[in-house]
Design a protein around this motif. Structure first.
Motif, short mmCIF file in Angstrom:
data_model
loop_
_atom_site.label_atom_id
_atom_site.label_comp_id
_atom_site.label_asym_id
_atom_site.label_seq_id
_atom_site.Cartn_x
_atom_site.Cartn_y
_atom_site.Cartn_z
N MET A 1 0.84 -1.17 0.00
CA MET A 1 0.00 0.00 0.00
C MET A 1 0.88 1.24 0.00
SD MET A 1 -3.18 0.46 -0.05
CE MET A 1 -4.04 1.96 -0.26
N LEU A 2 0.44 2.28 -0.69
CA LEU A 2 1.21 3.53 -0.75
C LEU A 2 1.25 4.18 0.61
CD1 LEU A 2 -0.15 4.96 -4.12
CD2 LEU A 2 2.01 3.81 -3.71
N ASN A 3 2.36 4.84 0.89
CA ASN A 3 2.56 5.47 2.18
C ASN A 3 2.48 6.99 2.09
OD1 ASN A 3 3.04 5.44 4.92
ND2 ASN A 3 5.26 5.45 4.68
N TYR A 4 1.77 7.50 1.10
CA TYR A 4 1.56 8.94 0.93
C TYR A 4 0.18 9.15 0.33
CZ TYR A 4 3.90 7.26 -3.32
OH TYR A 4 4.29 6.52 -4.40
N SER A 5 -0.25 10.41 0.26
CA SER A 5 -1.64 10.68 -0.09
C SER A 5 -1.91 10.78 -1.60
CB SER A 5 -2.13 11.96 0.61
OG SER A 5 -1.37 13.07 0.18
N LEU A 6 -0.89 10.82 -2.43
CA LEU A 6 -1.10 10.90 -3.87
C LEU A 6 -1.54 9.53 -4.38
CD1 LEU A 6 -0.97 12.55 -6.47
CD2 LEU A 6 1.42 11.87 -6.67
N LEU A 7 -2.76 9.44 -4.89
CA LEU A 7 -3.33 8.16 -5.31
C LEU A 7 -3.70 8.09 -6.79
CD1 LEU A 7 -5.78 7.58 -2.31
CD2 LEU A 7 -3.48 6.67 -2.61
N HIS A 8 -3.56 9.17 -7.53
CA HIS A 8 -3.99 9.22 -8.92
C HIS A 8 -3.09 8.35 -9.79
CE1 HIS A 8 -4.87 11.06 -12.84
NE2 HIS A 8 -6.02 11.41 -12.29
N PRO A 9 -3.56 7.18 -10.27
CA PRO A 9 -2.69 6.24 -10.98
C PRO A 9 -1.98 6.82 -12.21
CG PRO A 9 -4.69 5.13 -10.32
CD PRO A 9 -4.90 6.60 -10.02
N PRO A 10 -2.66 7.55 -13.12
CA PRO A 10 -1.91 8.08 -14.27
C PRO A 10 -0.83 9.09 -13.87
CG PRO A 10 -4.25 8.05 -14.76
CD PRO A 10 -4.11 7.74 -13.29
N LEU A 11 -1.10 9.90 -12.84
CA LEU A 11 -0.10 10.86 -12.39
C LEU A 11 1.08 10.14 -11.74
CD1 LEU A 11 0.96 13.68 -12.04
CD2 LEU A 11 -0.55 13.96 -10.06
N LEU A 12 0.82 9.15 -10.92
CA LEU A 12 1.90 8.37 -10.31
C LEU A 12 2.76 7.69 -11.38
CD1 LEU A 12 0.03 6.80 -7.28
CD2 LEU A 12 2.00 8.34 -7.16
N ALA A 13 2.12 7.13 -12.39
CA ALA A 13 2.86 6.46 -13.47
C ALA A 13 3.72 7.46 -14.23
CB ALA A 13 1.89 5.76 -14.41
N ALA A 14 3.18 8.62 -14.53
CA ALA A 14 3.94 9.64 -15.26
C ALA A 14 5.11 10.13 -14.43
CB ALA A 14 3.02 10.80 -15.63
N LEU A 15 4.91 10.35 -13.14
CA LEU A 15 5.98 10.80 -12.26
C LEU A 15 7.09 9.76 -12.16
CD1 LEU A 15 3.92 12.37 -9.35
CD2 LEU A 15 5.33 13.60 -11.03
N SER A 16 6.71 8.49 -12.15
CA SER A 16 7.73 7.43 -12.03
C SER A 16 8.61 7.38 -13.26
CB SER A 16 7.07 6.08 -11.79
OG SER A 16 6.41 5.63 -12.95
N ARG A 17 8.12 7.85 -14.38
CA ARG A 17 8.91 7.87 -15.61
C ARG A 17 9.74 9.14 -15.76
NH1 ARG A 17 4.14 5.27 -17.35
NH2 ARG A 17 3.21 7.21 -18.05
N ALA A 18 9.46 10.16 -14.96
CA ALA A 18 10.15 11.44 -15.10
C ALA A 18 11.62 11.34 -14.73
CB ALA A 18 9.46 12.51 -14.26
#
Length: 139
Positions: A1-18
């Motif tokens: 489970m994520l340990n922070y409040s950002l839950l938006h899957p497309p945004l998390l995926a895009a950030l992980s690629r940055a």
């Protein structure tokens, strides 16, 4: 489970690629997405209606998930203070430098090849755009 409040899957995926040095644009509701953004950047639409969602609404949970080493704002055309910038400085803290660019220099910066993500918000405040440079996670 994520340990922070950002839950938006497309945004998390895009950030992980940055990655380190990648730039993330948090665009206000007036930002010209089709002409002022890197054409290969991933665009995440969070602009539901005018005023919902604001840049600060995105910035706060994003800072829990990503290290930021530099923030860049768009200066007001007349040089007057921008209310949103004070909010950003408070959320970013003293360790993150906050630089300011003129409107056209800011748009040039958002077209750069290292802009990986553009988040479209519906922030109605003028000059509320923000560019974040992703830093390195420390152990």
């Amino acid at each position: 489970m994520l340990n922070y409040s950002l839950l938006h899957p497309p945004l998390l995926a895009a950030l992980s690629r940055a990655g380190h040095g990648g730039r993330v644009v948090l665009a206000d509701g007036n930002f010209p997405l089709t002409t002022a953004a890197n054409p290969i950047a991933e665009v995440v639409h969070l602009n539901l209606r005018p005023g919902m969602v604001a840049v600060t609404d995105v910035l706060q949970p994003l800072l829990e998930a990503v290290v930021v080493e530099l923030a860049t704002v768009m200066a007001s055309p007349d040089g007057s203070p921008v209310e949103a910038h004070a909010d950003y400085a408070q959320l970013l803290g003293a360790d993150v430098p906050l630089e300011s660019l003129s409107r056209w220099d800011f748009y040039e910066a958002t077209r750069r090849e290292d802009v990986a993500v553009v988040v479209a918000t519906a922030d109605q405040r003028l000059c509320a755009n923000l560019v974040l440079t992703v830093g390195v996670r420390e152990r």
